[in-house]
Design an enzyme around this catalytic site. Structure first.
Site, PDB file in Angstrom:
ATOM      1  N   GLY B  63       0.800  -1.231   0.000  1.00  0.00           N
ATOM      2  CA  GLY B  63       0.000   0.000   0.000  1.00  0.00           C
ATOM      3  C   GLY B  63       0.825   1.270   0.000  1.00  0.00           C
ATOM      4  O   GLY B  63       1.993   1.273  -0.380  1.00  0.00           O
ATOM      5  N   SER B  64       0.187   2.358   0.445  1.00  0.00           N
ATOM      6  CA  SER B  64       0.776   3.693   0.357  1.00  0.00           C
ATOM      7  C   SER B  64       1.980   3.868   1.271  1.00  0.00           C
ATOM      8  O   SER B  64       2.045   3.305   2.364  1.00  0.00           O
ATOM      9  CB  SER B  64      -0.279   4.728   0.745  1.00  0.00           C
ATOM     10  OG  SER B  64       0.337   5.968   1.020  1.00  0.00           O
ATOM     11  N   THR B  65       2.915   4.709   0.831  1.00  0.00           N
ATOM     12  CA  THR B  65       4.089   5.020   1.649  1.00  0.00           C
ATOM     13  C   THR B  65       3.700   5.816   2.904  1.00  0.00           C
ATOM     14  O   THR B  65       4.485   5.900   3.841  1.00  0.00           O
ATOM     15  CB  THR B  65       5.127   5.851   0.868  1.00  0.00           C
ATOM     16  OG1 THR B  65       4.480   7.002   0.335  1.00  0.00           O
ATOM     17  CG2 THR B  65       5.742   5.068  -0.256  1.00  0.00           C
ATOM     18  N   VAL B  66       2.491   6.387   2.914  1.00  0.00           N
ATOM     19  CA  VAL B  66       2.020   7.080   4.114  1.00  0.00           C
ATOM     20  C   VAL B  66       1.886   6.087   5.279  1.00  0.00           C
ATOM     21  O   VAL B  66       1.849   6.476   6.443  1.00  0.00           O
ATOM     22  CB  VAL B  66       0.696   7.841   3.818  1.00  0.00           C
ATOM     23  CG1 VAL B  66       0.142   8.514   5.056  1.00  0.00           C
ATOM     24  CG2 VAL B  66       0.920   8.879   2.732  1.00  0.00           C
TER      25      VAL B  66
END
Lengths: 392, 134
Positions: B63-66
């Site tokens: 998923g997202s790097t966030v």
């Protein structure tokens, strides 16, 4: 991984807590990608600026990191934020969002990052040299730096880029190494290549089929050499519809190295027309947004010529760029021409990272392949992917 | 603690707790509630389970790097895992673990998803790159 004495000292905390954490990040990234050592970087470009992207989690992290005394030791520049940092009210950005956004930019500035807020720093004098190592993170900027300038950077995350800014180095793997910079697929172009839009469309198409390979392009002998703006639009689209971070373009990029036995693919106009038809999901745009990546002064001039004397009526027009380019546009009178037609020159942000879906927009028109790819998912927009003159 | 397995150090420090094993990859952004540490991804192997204080064993991040920032939020809210063991680390979780002071290792000499059982008490040494279990 082999570390120099100075890098080891950083890891051991001799240069402070934040630098030690940053070096631990770089070492871990290096291990994951089997890097042998670190390379010094000339500059850093940091994505993960918009409140829309990083949210409260990002603010808490930046706050914590800034509090441990994090300070950049190489020049570091910010990617666009979620709004024009000065004119956000006029854009219609909600106040609660604006407060969070200003907090984020303030935290980066506290760490010594310059709030350039652009995805095209090379348009405001930050121009890396051929062969220079960088740690840049915004995907179109990475693609431009590698391809058009011949610099060397991987596509960093916001955090690994920030870590590089604190330590001045990045792990040596991927596109830092010559052997990974050869093109693995060659596109022979038999399509129309007359303006920026044609290059954006080509990029949107090729990004979907290049896969893990670096693409190379060979135009027909009679095609005009593309401008840097055209190459910018091409690379941005490929980095969005695919994962392209480096391309070669015959006689237009400083490097052209094709791997032996690379696949050859002919690109015809009808393939591009099909790609565009799939990406067009709207009819009449409520917002027309140009400048993904940020417009150069040449592009702002071109837009001003196209809208001169026209009235856009209910349609909004945003020309997204950096504050530096806008200063020139103001002086040259381009901003005034665009405003007289009913448009705005918007700084520090773009249609993708600004919360346009919270601002009453549902259909956005753009001539950018990158924006056309991201607007449906990131901003819940229907997309009109056409030339500017066909939307006004 | 009798059996010691060697792996690769990713994030330094020592963490001990009951193991929570997932056959699925984890996305911290959208997959885990940052306030409670409960896995909220629909249909996930750990859906509804709390990762707070556990030694979290899973194949890799996704998923997202966030997601890295979400790990930091979990730590700040005191509901982060005590340690992380991945089959093979990727950047999102690795970076998140480092900035959040969560010990983490990967590439164990034996498959951690087969070797470690739910509820088993394990001790991860992220500095040395080792794990001990009963």
């Amino acid at each position: 991984m082999e570390l120099t004495k100075k890098e080891r000292a950083m890891l051991d905390g001799e240069m402070g807590k934040a630098a030690a954490k940053a070096m631990e990040i770089l070492v871990a990234v290096g291990k994951i990608y089997s890097a042998g050592r670190m390379v010094p970087v000339g500059s850093v470009q940091i994505a993960g600026v918009s409140y829309k992207t990083i949210g409260d989690a990002g603010i808490e992290f930046l706050q914590g990191f800034a509090d441990t005394g994090a300070k950049c030791i190489v020049p570091a520049y910010l990617n666009p934020a979620g709004m024009d940092l000065l004119e956000w009210e006029g854009m219609g950005v909600p106040k609660a969002f604006a407060q969070k956004q200003l907090e984020i930019v303030g935290l980066y500035e506290k760490m010594g990052v310059k709030a350039t807020c652009t995805c095209a720093p090379y348009q405001i004098g930050i121009v890396p040299k051929l062969g220079e190592h960088l740690a840049w993170s915004e995907s179109s900027a990475v693609c431009y730096a590698n391809s058009v300038l011949g610099a060397r950077t991987n596509r960093e995350s916001g955090m690994s880029a920030l870590a590089a800014a604190l330590c001045g180095v990045t792990p040596e793997f991927g596109l830092h190494l010559e052997e990974n910079r050869k093109a693995g697929v060659v596109f022979e172009l038999e399509c129309r290549l007359k303006d920026r839009y044609d290059y954006a469309v080509l990029g949107a198409h090729v990004g979907k089929i290049a896969g893990e390979r670096n693409p190379a392009f060979v135009p027909r002998a009679e095609d005009k050499k593309p401008t840097n703006d055209m190459l910018k639009l091409l690379g941005a689209a490929m980095a969005a519809t695919g994962a392209v971070a480096l391309f070669n373009f015959k006689d237009a990029t400083p490097e052209f190295n094709v791997r032996e036995g690379a696949e050859k693919i002919v690109v015809e106009q009808k393939m591009l027309d099909e790609t565009v038809a799939k990406m067009n999901t709207g009819e009449e745009p409520e917002l027309i947004a140009i400048g993904c990546p940020h417009c150069s002064i040449d592009e702002v001039c071109e837009i001003a010529e196209k809208v001169k004397g026209k009235k856009l009526g209910a349609k909004k027009l945003w020309v997204c760029t950096s504050r530096g380019v806008k200063a020139v546009a103001d002086a040259k009178g381009y901003t005034q021409v665009i405003e007289e037609a009913g448009g705005k020159v918007v700084c520090d942000t773009c249609m993708v990272v600004c919360p346009i879906e919270q601002m009453g927009f549902g259909i956005t028109g753009t001539d950018s392949g990158k924006a056309a790819q991201y607007l449906p998912g990131f901003c819940k927009q229907k997309v009109v992917f056409r030339r500017l003159e066909d939307m006004i | 603690m009798s059996i010691k397995l060697r792996g690769r150090s990713i994030s330094s420090g020592i963490g001990e707790g009951e193991a929570l094993v997932s056959k699925d990859a984890i996305s911290f952004l959208g997959g885990v509630d940052a306030k409670t540490g409960v896995v909220i991804e629909k249909g996930h192997a750990l859906e509804g389970k709390c990762i707070a204080g556990k030694v979290l064993v899973f194949p890799r991040g996704k998923g997202s790097t966030v997601g890295s920032y979400v790990l930091y939020q979990l730590a700040k809210n005191r509901v982060a895992p005590a340690a992380i063991i991945n089959v093979e680390a990727e950047i999102i979780v690795a970076v998140g673990a480092i900035v959040s002071n969560i010990p983490m290792i990967d590439k164990l000499e034996k498959d951690p998803l087969a070797e470690i059982r739910d509820g088993q008490v394990v001790k991860v040494n992220g500095t040395e790159g080792t794990v001990e279990k009963e």
